[in-house]
Scaffold this motif. Structure first.
Motif, short mmCIF file in Angstrom:
data_model
loop_
_atom_site.label_atom_id
_atom_site.label_comp_id
_atom_site.label_asym_id
_atom_site.label_seq_id
_atom_site.Cartn_x
_atom_site.Cartn_y
_atom_site.Cartn_z
N ILE A 32 0.85 -1.20 0.00
CA ILE A 32 0.00 0.00 0.00
C ILE A 32 0.88 1.24 0.00
O ILE A 32 1.66 1.46 0.92
CB ILE A 32 -0.92 0.03 1.24
N LEU A 33 0.75 2.03 -1.07
CA LEU A 33 1.46 3.31 -1.11
C LEU A 33 0.50 4.39 -0.62
O LEU A 33 -0.58 4.57 -1.19
CB LEU A 33 1.91 3.66 -2.53
N GLY A 34 0.88 5.10 0.42
CA GLY A 34 0.14 6.28 0.84
C GLY A 34 0.71 7.47 0.10
O GLY A 34 1.89 7.76 0.21
N LEU A 35 -0.13 8.13 -0.70
CA LEU A 35 0.34 9.30 -1.45
C LEU A 35 -0.22 10.54 -0.76
O LEU A 35 -1.42 10.80 -0.82
CB LEU A 35 -0.15 9.23 -2.89
N LEU A 36 0.66 11.24 -0.07
CA LEU A 36 0.23 12.36 0.76
C LEU A 36 0.60 13.67 0.10
O LEU A 36 1.66 13.77 -0.52
CB LEU A 36 0.99 12.32 2.08
N GLY A 37 -0.23 14.67 0.30
CA GLY A 37 0.14 15.99 -0.20
C GLY A 37 -0.98 16.97 0.06
O GLY A 37 -2.15 16.57 0.09
N ARG A 175 -10.52 2.67 6.44
CA ARG A 175 -9.08 2.39 6.57
C ARG A 175 -8.84 0.90 6.76
O ARG A 175 -7.93 0.33 6.17
CB ARG A 175 -8.51 3.13 7.77
N HIS A 176 -9.66 0.27 7.59
CA HIS A 176 -9.50 -1.17 7.82
C HIS A 176 -9.73 -1.95 6.53
O HIS A 176 -9.02 -2.90 6.23
CB HIS A 176 -10.48 -1.66 8.89
N LEU A 177 -10.73 -1.50 5.79
CA LEU A 177 -11.05 -2.18 4.53
C LEU A 177 -9.84 -2.14 3.59
O LEU A 177 -9.46 -3.17 3.01
CB LEU A 177 -12.26 -1.49 3.90
N ILE A 178 -9.23 -0.98 3.47
CA ILE A 178 -8.09 -0.84 2.56
C ILE A 178 -6.94 -1.76 3.00
O ILE A 178 -6.31 -2.43 2.19
CB ILE A 178 -7.60 0.63 2.52
N SER A 195 -3.52 10.58 9.03
CA SER A 195 -4.06 9.42 9.77
C SER A 195 -4.79 8.44 8.85
O SER A 195 -5.04 7.30 9.23
CB SER A 195 -4.96 9.88 10.91
N ASP A 196 -5.12 8.88 7.62
CA ASP A 196 -5.75 7.94 6.68
C ASP A 196 -4.81 6.80 6.32
O ASP A 196 -5.25 5.71 5.95
CB ASP A 196 -6.12 8.65 5.38
N ILE A 197 -3.52 7.06 6.35
CA ILE A 197 -2.60 6.06 5.83
C ILE A 197 -1.58 5.56 6.87
O ILE A 197 -0.86 4.61 6.62
CB ILE A 197 -1.85 6.58 4.58
N GLU A 198 -1.55 6.19 8.05
CA GLU A 198 -0.42 5.85 8.93
C GLU A 198 -0.46 4.42 9.43
O GLU A 198 0.60 3.84 9.69
CB GLU A 198 -0.23 6.87 10.04
N ALA A 199 -1.65 3.84 9.54
CA ALA A 199 -1.71 2.46 10.04
C ALA A 199 -1.54 1.44 8.93
O ALA A 199 -1.23 0.28 9.19
CB ALA A 199 -3.05 2.24 10.75
N SER A 200 -1.74 1.85 7.68
CA SER A 200 -1.80 0.84 6.62
C SER A 200 -0.68 0.92 5.59
O SER A 200 -0.30 -0.09 5.00
CB SER A 200 -3.14 0.96 5.88
N ALA A 201 -0.12 2.11 5.38
CA ALA A 201 0.81 2.27 4.25
C ALA A 201 2.11 1.51 4.48
O ALA A 201 2.72 1.61 5.55
CB ALA A 201 1.10 3.74 4.01
N THR A 202 2.53 0.76 3.48
CA THR A 202 3.84 0.10 3.57
C THR A 202 4.92 1.03 3.05
O THR A 202 6.06 0.96 3.46
CB THR A 202 3.84 -1.23 2.78
N SER A 203 4.53 1.91 2.13
CA SER A 203 5.46 2.97 1.75
C SER A 203 4.68 4.26 1.58
O SER A 203 3.45 4.27 1.52
CB SER A 203 6.24 2.61 0.49
#
Ligand SMILES: Nc1ncnc2c1ncn2[C@@H]1O[C@H](COP(=O)(O)OP(=O)(O)OP(=O)(O)O)[C@@H](O)[C@H]1O
Length: 293
Positions: A32-37, A175-178, A195-203
């Motif tokens: 999972i890539l979290g793309l933040l900006g 978030r859990h679903l993703i 916080s949308d990605i902090e628990a799930s993103a691998t990168s």
């Protein structure tokens, strides 16, 4: 399962001359890539290019070695996309809507029927399958959006700002679903909310003003902010001044004043203590350093 996406020097300029992307590079594999900006960073522009809805102005994108601008169908067969402005037909039930989209995507009838049921189950909507979409909450609609993106069991799943407008409970569920969906595929989730990605993103990739500022593991970004995250309690009367001077990641009202968490090159003032940066601090520090806040 092969799943390699390469973004090489991608630039994009809108017809009005606005440069939305400037030489963006990313090399991605399963996870999972979290793309933040921040707003306007160019995330949606990049997502649309990756979803083959527009072509890069410069540079190229390859999916398992194939240039997606030259041969979009190679990716489209393996792509699931939830756009930022996903709309549903309110008069249709969830099942009817998904069956319709399965037909549009060209799934054979029998396979479509099975996949609609499977995808409804995956997103926790089996019970609501025959209810009209017009009566669905925002979170339920977004889950329908994910279900449609999963119909062809994609190896690349792109989700653009999926939690906008959701209440905290729906947001958490989403978030859990993703996280559950990752498996062997590549999921790209764009958001401006850490916080949308902090628990799930691998990168994690961070963009601002059309440029990629960071790509790596969340821990690496946090390490960069080490020594620059502070906790500082100020009287209420000094809050406005502190806000104007520093990049503040959170504030808490306490009996002795307002406890701020902020990022700064140096100590913000008397009584401030250095704290271990969390991802929010690290993101803010990166934007601060690039003058992109
Ligand atoms: N059709 C368009 N014509 C001109 N400029 C555009 C167009 N669409 C987007 N832009 C501009 O391009 C930049 C990047 O927009 P984009 O939507 O990709 O950013 P984003 O990171 O997804 O932000 P947001 O979350 O606000 O959508 C912004 O400055 C935006 O104003």
């Amino acid at each position: 399962m092969h799943c390699e996406l390469r973004v090489e020097g991608v630039g994009y300029r809108y017809p009005n001359g606005h440069e939305a992307l400037a030489g963006v590079d990313l090399a991605l594999g399963p996870g999972i890539l979290g793309l933040l900006g921040p707003n306007g960073a160019g995330k949606s522009t990049l997502m649309r290019i990756l979803a083959t809805l527009s072509r890069p102005g410069s540079g190229r994108v390859t999916w398992n070695g194939t240039d997606i601008a030259r041969q979009p169908d190679a990716l489209r067969a393996e792509l699931g996309y939830l756009p930022q402005d996903f709309g549903v037909y309110p008069a249709l039930s969830a099942r009817e809507f998904l069956a319709y989209l399965a037909a549009v995507k060209g799934l054979p009838l029998k396979r479509a029927r099975d996949r609609v049921d499977e995808c409804l189950a995956l997103v926790g909507l089996s019970e609501a399958a025959d209810r009209r979409l017009g009566g669905f909450s925002g979170g339920m609609r977004q889950r329908v959006g994910i279900a449609q993106a999963l119909l062809n069991d994609p190896r690349l799943l792109i989700v653009d700002e999926p939690t906008v407008g959701l209440d905290p409970e729906e947001r958490l569920r989403f978030r859990h679903l993703i996280t559950d969906l990752a498996g062997q595929r590549l999921v790209i989730l764009s958001t401006h909310i850490v916080s949308d990605i902090e628990a799930s993103a691998t990168s994690l990739a961070v963009m601002a003003r059309g440029k990629r500022l960071f790509h790596g593991e969340p821990e690496q970004l946090m390490a960069q902010a080490s020594g620059h995250a502070w906790e500082w309690t100020v009287p209420e009367s000094e809050l406005a001044d502190a806000r104007a001077r520093f990049a503040i990641s959170s504030s808490l009202r306490r009996a002795d004043g307002i406890r701020l968490r902020l990022v700064s090159e140096q100590s913000p003032g008397q009584g401030a203590t250095v704290v271990e940066p969390d991802l929010e601090d690290a993101y803010l520090w990166l934007l601060e350093r690039h003058g992109a806040r």
